[in-house]
Design a protein around this motif. Structure first.
Motif, PDB file in Angstrom:
ATOM      1  N   ASN A 264       0.859  -1.178   0.000  1.00  0.00           N
ATOM      2  CA  ASN A 264       0.000   0.000   0.000  1.00  0.00           C
ATOM      3  C   ASN A 264       0.895   1.227   0.000  1.00  0.00           C
ATOM      4  O   ASN A 264       1.864   1.300   0.757  1.00  0.00           O
ATOM      5  N   ALA A 265       0.552   2.184  -0.845  1.00  0.00           N
ATOM      6  CA  ALA A 265       1.358   3.397  -0.957  1.00  0.00           C
ATOM      7  C   ALA A 265       0.443   4.611  -0.951  1.00  0.00           C
ATOM      8  O   ALA A 265      -0.653   4.581  -1.504  1.00  0.00           O
ATOM      9  N   GLY A 266       0.911   5.666  -0.318  1.00  0.00           N
ATOM     10  CA  GLY A 266       0.226   6.953  -0.372  1.00  0.00           C
ATOM     11  C   GLY A 266       1.013   7.860  -1.291  1.00  0.00           C
ATOM     12  O   GLY A 266       2.236   7.954  -1.189  1.00  0.00           O
ATOM     13  N   ILE A 267       0.325   8.509  -2.223  1.00  0.00           N
ATOM     14  CA  ILE A 267       1.000   9.341  -3.218  1.00  0.00           C
ATOM     15  C   ILE A 267       0.511  10.777  -3.071  1.00  0.00           C
ATOM     16  O   ILE A 267      -0.684  11.043  -3.150  1.00  0.00           O
ATOM     17  N   ILE A 268       1.464  11.693  -2.840  1.00  0.00           N
ATOM     18  CA  ILE A 268       1.142  13.115  -2.703  1.00  0.00           C
ATOM     19  C   ILE A 268       1.805  13.849  -3.854  1.00  0.00           C
ATOM     20  O   ILE A 268       3.028  13.835  -3.996  1.00  0.00           O
TER      21      ILE A 268
END
Length: 171
Positions: free
Chosen positions: A53-57
């Motif tokens: 799982n990755a959060g991309i900003i």
């Protein structure tokens, strides 16, 4: 396209996409992943039976991102074909090399010149397509087409010589 992850640079090409299943070439090695994007900038990635799982900003410029993965943050810059071309061209505008070299992998779309043609600065010599974007490559000084080493429809590699030129030196 060229991607910078911290101090690392990778050449990434989308090979195929079918739904969430994506095949990528990263520095010539093929990866098959299943990517599901959520509206909040999160994504779920399945690769070799493992789930990530990755959060991309997204950054201000639109071509850079902070990717949060496993309690670590990676700064990622995407250098698209046009930016890469302009960066490679910068500083070389004054002096034309005797070769036209592919700045990235792609496909030859059009060659509007023939062997023996006399060209003027600014003339388009080849059109390449990479990542669904076409780029016109021009000469920056007067020259004559010496040899064309590719043909329309050919796939080309990064740094492949596409054409040789005889530079005209005005005295």
């Amino acid at each position: 396209m060229e991607i910078h992850i911290g101090d690392r640079m990778a050449d990434v090409t989308l090979v195929s996409k079918e739904g969430n299943k994506v095949q990528l070439s990263v520095d010539g090695k093929i990866y098959e992943v299943d990517i599901a994007m959520a509206e909040n900038g999160s994504c779920s990635i399945l690769h070799d039976g493992n789930s990530y799982n990755a959060g991309i900003i997204r950054g201000d410029g639109g071509k850079n991102y902070d990717v949060n993965l496993f309690y670590r943050t990676y700064h990622v810059d995407i250098v698209d074909t046009q930016v890469k071309y302009l960066r490679m061209k910068k500083g070389g505008e004054e002096k034309q090399d005797n070769k036209i070299i592919a700045p990235m992998p792609g496909k030859v779309v059009k060659i509007p010149v023939q062997k023996g043609d006399r060209l003027s600065a600014g003339d388009i010599v080849i059109v390449l397509e990479a990542m669904k974007m076409q780029s016109n490559y021009k000469v920056s000084s007067d020259c004559i087409v010496k040899e064309i080493l590719v043909k329309e429809g050919d796939s080309v590699a990064n740094s492949q010589v596409l054409m040789t030129l005889d530079i005209i030196i005005e005295e």
